[in-house]
Write a protein that holds these residues in place. Structure first.
Motif, PDB file in Angstrom:
ATOM      1  N   PRO A 104       0.978  -1.112   0.086  1.00 14.82           N
ATOM      2  CA  PRO A 104      -0.074   0.039   0.013  1.00 14.82           C
ATOM      3  C   PRO A 104       0.703   1.235   0.014  1.00 14.82           C
ATOM      4  O   PRO A 104       0.260   2.317   0.251  1.00 14.82           O
ATOM      5  N   HIS A 105       2.066   1.064  -0.210  1.00 12.66           N
ATOM      6  CA  HIS A 105       3.115   2.329  -0.147  1.00 12.66           C
ATOM      7  C   HIS A 105       4.240   2.170  -0.860  1.00 12.66           C
ATOM      8  O   HIS A 105       5.194   1.686  -0.425  1.00 12.66           O
ATOM      9  N   THR A 106       4.524   2.578  -2.197  1.00  5.01           N
ATOM     10  CA  THR A 106       5.507   2.609  -3.044  1.00  5.01           C
ATOM     11  C   THR A 106       5.522   3.922  -3.910  1.00  5.01           C
ATOM     12  O   THR A 106       4.593   4.413  -4.087  1.00  5.01           O
ATOM     13  N   HIS A 107       6.869   4.240  -4.133  1.00  7.32           N
ATOM     14  CA  HIS A 107       7.180   5.366  -4.899  1.00  7.32           C
ATOM     15  C   HIS A 107       7.896   4.488  -6.141  1.00  7.32           C
ATOM     16  O   HIS A 107       9.048   4.732  -6.265  1.00  7.32           O
ATOM     17  N   LEU A 108       6.950   3.923  -6.986  1.00 11.14           N
ATOM     18  CA  LEU A 108       7.219   2.993  -7.904  1.00 11.14           C
ATOM     19  C   LEU A 108       8.357   3.457  -9.048  1.00 11.14           C
ATOM     20  O   LEU A 108       9.309   3.083  -9.460  1.00 11.14           O
ATOM     21  N   ALA A 121       1.134   3.268  -6.113  1.00 11.61           N
ATOM     22  CA  ALA A 121       2.551   3.956  -6.675  1.00 11.61           C
ATOM     23  C   ALA A 121       2.075   5.494  -6.517  1.00 11.61           C
ATOM     24  O   ALA A 121       1.231   5.826  -7.300  1.00 11.61           O
ATOM     25  N   LYS A 122       3.105   6.003  -5.846  1.00  9.36           N
ATOM     26  CA  LYS A 122       2.948   7.418  -5.705  1.00  9.36           C
ATOM     27  C   LYS A 122       3.685   8.239  -6.736  1.00  9.36           C
ATOM     28  O   LYS A 122       4.817   7.657  -7.237  1.00  9.36           O
ATOM     29  N   SER A 123       3.317   9.601  -7.263  1.00 10.10           N
ATOM     30  CA  SER A 123       4.304  10.203  -8.153  1.00 10.10           C
ATOM     31  C   SER A 123       4.863  10.906  -7.035  1.00 10.10           C
ATOM     32  O   SER A 123       5.180  10.446  -6.050  1.00 10.10           O
ATOM     33  N   MET A 172      -1.237  10.293   3.843  1.00 11.45           N
ATOM     34  CA  MET A 172      -0.199  11.010   4.541  1.00 11.45           C
ATOM     35  C   MET A 172       1.097  10.325   4.905  1.00 11.45           C
ATOM     36  O   MET A 172       1.000   9.055   5.368  1.00 11.45           O
ATOM     37  N   HIS A 173       2.201  11.045   4.600  1.00 17.76           N
ATOM     38  CA  HIS A 173       3.465  10.590   5.328  1.00 17.76           C
ATOM     39  C   HIS A 173       3.448  11.339   6.544  1.00 17.76           C
ATOM     40  O   HIS A 173       3.412  12.475   6.605  1.00 17.76           O
ATOM     41  N   ALA A 174       3.059  10.873   7.728  1.00 16.21           N
ATOM     42  CA  ALA A 174       3.128  11.409   8.943  1.00 16.21           C
ATOM     43  C   ALA A 174       4.064  11.078  10.120  1.00 16.21           C
ATOM     44  O   ALA A 174       4.235   9.610  10.199  1.00 16.21           O
ATOM     45  N   ASP A 194       0.969   7.099   7.293  1.00 15.24           N
ATOM     46  CA  ASP A 194       2.034   6.164   6.951  1.00 15.24           C
ATOM     47  C   ASP A 194       3.285   6.560   7.692  1.00 15.24           C
ATOM     48  O   ASP A 194       3.489   7.839   7.958  1.00 15.24           O
ATOM     49  N   HIS A 195       4.172   5.531   7.927  1.00 13.53           N
ATOM     50  CA  HIS A 195       5.297   5.653   8.703  1.00 13.53           C
ATOM     51  C   HIS A 195       5.224   5.606  10.174  1.00 13.53           C
ATOM     52  O   HIS A 195       5.458   4.553  10.598  1.00 13.53           O
ATOM     53  N   LEU A 196       4.863   6.711  10.883  1.00 16.30           N
ATOM     54  CA  LEU A 196       4.425   6.627  12.234  1.00 16.30           C
ATOM     55  C   LEU A 196       5.731   6.660  13.256  1.00 16.30           C
ATOM     56  O   LEU A 196       5.408   6.089  14.372  1.00 16.30           O
ATOM     57  N   SER A 201       6.253  -1.556   1.595  1.00 19.96           N
ATOM     58  CA  SER A 201       7.721  -1.649   1.407  1.00 19.96           C
ATOM     59  C   SER A 201       8.016  -0.297   1.355  1.00 19.96           C
ATOM     60  O   SER A 201       9.447   0.065   1.612  1.00 19.96           O
ATOM     61  N   ASP A 202       7.383   0.747   0.892  1.00 15.79           N
ATOM     62  CA  ASP A 202       8.044   2.228   0.661  1.00 15.79           C
ATOM     63  C   ASP A 202       9.120   2.116  -0.356  1.00 15.79           C
ATOM     64  O   ASP A 202       9.753   2.934  -0.225  1.00 15.79           O
ATOM     65  N   PHE A 203       8.743   1.398  -1.318  1.00 15.79           N
ATOM     66  CA  PHE A 203       9.944   1.018  -2.303  1.00 15.79           C
ATOM     67  C   PHE A 203      10.103   2.528  -2.994  1.00 15.79           C
ATOM     68  O   PHE A 203       9.377   3.305  -3.502  1.00 15.79           O
TER      69      PHE A 203
HETATM   70 FE    FE Z   1       7.151   6.845   1.363  1.00 14.63          FE
END
Ligand code: FE
Ligand code: NIG
Length: 413
Positions: free
Chosen positions: A66-70, A135-137, A239-241, A262-264, A319-321
């Motif tokens: 649920p969290h990648t910067h592909l 996949a985030k921009s 959010m990256h929080a 996300d993160h926390l 993964s936060d790839f």
């Molecule tokens: Fe991230």
């Protein structure tokens, strides 16, 4: 979505389990004789189906990252050396490195090279059992460059077999064009809100909007501005929080009703309480934890997964790839870290990488669990129990991956 003690319900099937799929969906699941009977009820005979024998193996839903910067160009292994010498992540960013060095290379990259990169890493994800990827921009930081990343992510999803959920992350860092200005962050946020977001909505590809809410990047007020406008444009919110330092990101996620915080890793007790309150009032914000990032940042400060789960907050893992803080496509490895570093059980980690990850992407009616009517995204693992998936750290355990009812990786039978 499963939370509290329910997070450990891994829905393990015993007694000769079987799954029947048709038209890309699961049509029956349970004990083999019950499945056979259900098929007969539908006028179908078991013998007419192609079959995969999973004796001695473990079967789970396809994993959901649920969290990648592909999509990005270039690599940043140099930052490992910088961190070994004591440089902090935000320090490297403030000096124009980090995210900004990837932005420069991504803007210059051809679409063909970004697609080739995306295909390579989606394939790597598929091989470890991942069948849906957010996949985030966020490495464009200007309208056309952000729209291009979203369009490329979308076309990779269309190519398949991995489903791709595009998220707009224009507020990932202050764009280089604004960095010399004293009001740079506010002025760039103004561009994100007035120029980028309307174009993203018009393009109609992004399903979510995300913001890097972090001291030294964007404040809670700036993050709120972006997410309020995104909500007005019918985008879901993430959010990256509280990734590196606390700035009340979790509280903001609770107030805004984000799908995911996300993160926390640096969340405060008040932040945990805010997320617990959101879950208790029936508007859960999924806490998406990214321990591979903490590992790569060479920090010992992992997110308080136990405190979150015990407070009733649904926890997902991702993964936060990305090229800076998590160059790993391997979600099963992250499941291992969830057990070894976050204190989660194997069943909790599996829920985090399936049902709860799917919930954070608003996809839990289609993926993340094995039930009739769900998409037939299924992984056969070469281990006798789900408890061994995180146990064999970094091993290749996947025997077969089925996506929408078709074998897309590994053994056919
Ligand atoms: Fe991230
Ligand atoms: O989730 N924190 C912001 N974004 C990424 C890192 C991206 C990068 O360093 O390129 C993260 O850690």
């Amino acid at each position: 979505m499963r939370r509290g003690s329910g997070q450990a319900d891994a829905a393990v099937l015993t007694e000769q389990p079987a799954i029947a799929t048709r038209g890309g969906d699961i049509i029956a699941i349970g004990r083999r004789q019950d499945v056979r009977r259900q098929l007969e009820g539908l006028g179908l005979s078991e013998g007419a189906f192609d079959s995969i024998d999973a004796s001695g193996a473990t079967v789970t839903p396809g994993l959901v990252d649920p969290h990648t910067h592909l999509l990005f160009a270039g690599t940043r292994e140099r930052e490992i050396t910088l961190r070994q010498r004591g440089a902090g992540y935000l320090e490297i960013l403030a000096a124009g490195g980090g995210i900004l060095s990837t932005v420069a290379q991504t803007r210059e990259a051809t679409s063909e090279s970004l697609l080739a990169h995306g295909r390579r890493w989606l394939e790597a994800m598929l091989r470890v059992g991942v069948t849906t990827v957010e996949a985030k921009s966020g490495y464009g930081l200007q309208r056309a460059a952000e729209l291009r990343l979203l369009a490329l992510a979308d076309s990779l999803g269309d190519e398949g077999p991995v489903d791709v959920v595009p998220t707009f992350l224009g507020a990932h860092a202050v764009a280089p064009e604004y960095r010399e200005r004293p009001d740079g962050a506010d002025a760039y946020i103004e561009e994100v809100v007035s120029e980028q977001l309307p174009a993203v909505a018009e393009q109609g590809i992004a399903r979510f909007c995300d913001v890097f809410c972090e001291p030294g990047v964007f404040s809670p007020e700036q993050s709120r501005r972006v997410l309020d406008s995104a909500r007005g444009l019918d985008l879901g919110l993430r959010m990256h929080a509280d990734e590196i330092e606390n700035s009340g990101g979790a509280q903001l996620a609770g107030q805004l009703g984000c799908a995911s915080a996300d993160h926390l890793a640096a969340v405060s007790d008040e932040g945990v309480a805010a997320l617990a309150a959101a879950a208790d009032r029936g508007a859960p914000v999924v806490a998406t934890l990214l321990p591979a990032t903490t590992l790569n940042l060479m920090s010992d400060h992992y997110a308080p997964a136990r405190g979150l789960i015990d407070a009733g907050v649904p926890v997902a893992i991702g993964s936060d790839f990305n090229p800076g803080t998590s160059p790993t496509p391997n979600l099963p490895l992250v499941m291992s870290l969830a057990c070894l570093k976050l204190g989660m059980s194997p069943a909790e980690a599996l829920t985090a990488a399936t049902a709860n990850a799917a919930h954070s992407l608003r996809l839990s009616d289609r993926v993340g669990s094995l039930e009739p009517g769900m998409q037939a995204d299924i992984v056969v693992w070469d281990v006798p129990s789900h408890t061994q998936i995180p146990y064999w750290v970094g091993a290749s355990l996947v025997r077969t991956v089925v996506k929408r009812g078709e074998v897309v990786f590994g053994a056919m039978t």
